[in-house]
Motif scaffolding. Structure first.
Motif, mmCIF file in Angstrom:
data_model
loop_
_atom_site.group_PDB
_atom_site.id
_atom_site.type_symbol
_atom_site.label_atom_id
_atom_site.label_comp_id
_atom_site.label_asym_id
_atom_site.label_seq_id
_atom_site.Cartn_x
_atom_site.Cartn_y
_atom_site.Cartn_z
ATOM 1 N N HIS A 178 -1.617 -1.336 -4.012
ATOM 2 C CA HIS A 178 -2.342 -0.293 -3.288
ATOM 3 C C HIS A 178 -2.239 1.381 -2.937
ATOM 4 C CE1 HIS A 178 -6.122 0.404 -2.236
ATOM 5 N NE2 HIS A 178 -6.578 0.956 -0.664
ATOM 6 N N ALA A 179 -3.336 1.872 -4.051
ATOM 7 C CA ALA A 179 -2.809 3.988 -3.814
ATOM 8 C C ALA A 179 -4.330 3.789 -3.165
ATOM 9 C CB ALA A 179 -2.687 4.499 -5.033
ATOM 10 N N VAL A 180 -3.579 4.791 -1.909
ATOM 11 C CA VAL A 180 -5.146 5.253 -0.945
ATOM 12 C C VAL A 180 -4.713 6.625 -1.020
ATOM 13 C CG1 VAL A 180 -5.442 5.873 1.551
ATOM 14 C CG2 VAL A 180 -4.734 3.459 0.990
ATOM 15 N N GLY A 181 -5.910 7.467 -1.467
ATOM 16 C CA GLY A 181 -5.128 8.589 -2.566
ATOM 17 C C GLY A 181 -6.284 9.491 -0.838
ATOM 18 N N ILE A 182 -5.307 11.359 -1.116
ATOM 19 C CA ILE A 182 -5.745 11.856 0.338
ATOM 20 C C ILE A 182 -6.041 13.348 -0.218
ATOM 21 C CG2 ILE A 182 -5.108 13.187 2.193
ATOM 22 C CD1 ILE A 182 -4.773 10.065 2.223
ATOM 23 N N THR A 188 0.427 -1.150 0.227
ATOM 24 C CA THR A 188 0.093 -0.143 0.136
ATOM 25 C C THR A 188 0.663 1.075 -0.099
ATOM 26 O OG1 THR A 188 -2.300 -0.973 1.006
ATOM 27 C CG2 THR A 188 -1.958 1.189 1.552
ATOM 28 N N VAL A 189 0.326 2.120 -0.961
ATOM 29 C CA VAL A 189 0.823 3.371 -0.764
ATOM 30 C C VAL A 189 -0.015 5.195 -1.116
ATOM 31 C CG1 VAL A 189 3.342 2.517 -1.836
ATOM 32 C CG2 VAL A 189 1.428 3.927 -3.307
ATOM 33 N N ILE A 190 0.506 6.013 -0.273
ATOM 34 C CA ILE A 190 -0.103 6.742 -0.008
ATOM 35 C C ILE A 190 0.309 8.247 -1.258
ATOM 36 C CG2 ILE A 190 -1.464 8.677 1.822
ATOM 37 C CD1 ILE A 190 -0.368 7.273 3.862
#
Ligand SMILES: Cc1ncc(COP(=O)(O)O)c(C=O)c1O
Length: 410
Positions: free
Chosen positions: A139-143, A118-120
């Motif tokens: 998996h890309a967690v969008g901020i 997972t990356v942010i």
């Protein structure tokens, strides 16, 4: 003789095939192309001639006389420039020259990521970063972002949420200084907060400063790399936006422990030497004078684009005035699907980047588009936006006025 069919021999899991290039659109608002008029061509020609005349025989060895990290005079220029502009303290031996900063992305990803990680990342971000993560099975967690860049309350919540699920992100990827596509600059206060949160969660920061030279007022906060008290930041940059993207020269700033791992993944036996030599010759004397000239020209084109959008779309096109760079991130009315606008716009000669390709959240990207204003002439910007408005109205019924004139019955 029938030709061999390679199809059954292709390796599994390849990305979709590339689309054949048919030339640029008449009104070209895509990609990160630069302004041909602003290219310091005469100076580059002279630099090429001077450096080749003086030390061209070093081309006989891989890595010139500088070794695998890249042409030393260029790395020395970078070390000084990064200190002066971004506050980064590093030596030439903590800089690896890459074939564009896309190779920098590949090398950093190559040493850190495995499928399932997972990356942010900012909710709206560089397509080249997003597609790489998708291809790697990461998996890309969008901020979300606001006018000051990535929102730290949302970052804190995401880090806490991951922690509660036993997940430690591999890195926080950010384009803090003239973000692609939003054109925001992460404030200094937020930089402190990002570093604090990253350290508290044991997560590195991957800082992509691709556009940091192109700020209208020339003022920027220090790089995250410079502000970090205990390392943990890998910094990358590029000459694509400040000089020319066809040169393919980028760089990575990191400690030898990381560069040594990246070097063993860098399979090209060195990035193109001529480009590095030309830049190493041109930059020390001329880079600083060239950049304000370039940004003045870019700012003028942005004004033309914003005027054209106001004139042709009225309130149907919403955007914030970016702090620098070459892109405008435009929100069209909710009924517009920019993925569906793309083909008819292109058929009319207008190339646009649909928002979903630049966002982790496809619904957020749906009615947004990224417009590059660097490459098109002022006339092409005006004519291209007028055509885009016509196509958009035909396809989606908006804008319901053209050239600031209400349509009868609209
Ligand atoms: C944020 C960002 N990083 C990296 C790149 C890669 O650029 P290059 O490989 O030309 O240095 C781009 C190109 O547009 C970009 O926008």
């Amino acid at each position: 003789m029938s030709s061999l069919d390679f199809t059954p021999l292709l390796a599994p899991g390849l990305p979709p095939p590339a689309v054949r290039w048919n030339g640029f659109a008449k009104y070209n608002f895509i990609g990160g192309h630069n302004d041909a008029e602003q290219l310091p061509l005469a100076a580059l020609v002279k630099a090429a001639n001077d450096v080749l005349t003086r030390e061209g025989r070093t081309l006989a060895t891989y890595g010139l006389s500088s070794g695998p990290l890249g042409y030393r005079p260029l790395r020395e220029f970078l070390a000084q420039k990064l200190k002066r502009n971004a506050g980064i303290t590093c030596t030439a031996d903590e800089i690896l020259v890459t074939s564009g900063s896309l190779q920098a992305l590949d090398l950093v990803n190559g040493i850190l990521l495995t499928p399932g990680d997972t990356v942010i990342i900012e909710q709206a971000s560089y397509q080249g970063a997003l597609t790489r993560l998708a291809r790697l099975g990461v998996h890309a967690v969008g901020i979300p972002l606001d006018g000051d860049g990535m929102r730290m309350d949302a970052l804190a919540a995401a880090l806490d949420d991951l922690k509660s699920r036993g997940v430690r992100a591999k890195y926080i990827y950010t384009i803090p200084t003239v973000q692609n596509p939003t054109g925001t600059i992460l404030s200094e206060a937020r930089r402190h907060e990002m570093l604090r949160l990253a350290a508290a969660h044991g997560v590195p920061i991957f800082e992509d400063d691709c556009y940091a030279d192109l700020i209208w007022d020339g003022r920027r906060p220090p790089a995250l790399h410079a502000m970090s008290k205990h390392g943990g930041v890998v910094h990358i940059g590029s000459f694509s936006k400040s000089i020319a993207p066809a040169l393919r020269v980028g760089y990575i700033v990191a400690g030898w422990d990381l560069l040594a791992r990246m070097l063993s993944l860098k399979t090209d036996a060195g990035s193109g030497a001529l480009e590095q030599m030309v830049l190493g010759e041109f930059c020390p004397a001329q880079f600083d004078a060239h950049v304000p000239h370039l940004t003045r020209g870019l700012r003028a084109k942005l004004e033309t684009l914003m005027d054209a959008l106001n004139e042709q779309f009225g309130t149907a096109a919403e955007f914030d005035d970016p702090k620098g760079g070459i892109f405008l991130w435009v929100k069209l009315p909710d009924e517009v699907d920019t993925l569906k606008l793309f083909a008819p716009a292109l058929a009319a000669g207008v190339a646009i980047n649909p928002g979903p390709e630049w966002a982790t959240d496809k619904a957020y990207g749906k009615s947004r588009t990224r417009l590059c204003f660097a490459n098109a002439s002022h006339e092409a910007i005006r004519a291209g936006i007028a055509t885009l408005a016509e196509v958009c109205r035909r396809e989606f019924g908006v804008p319901n006025r053209i050239a600031n004139v209400e349509r009868a019955g609209a």
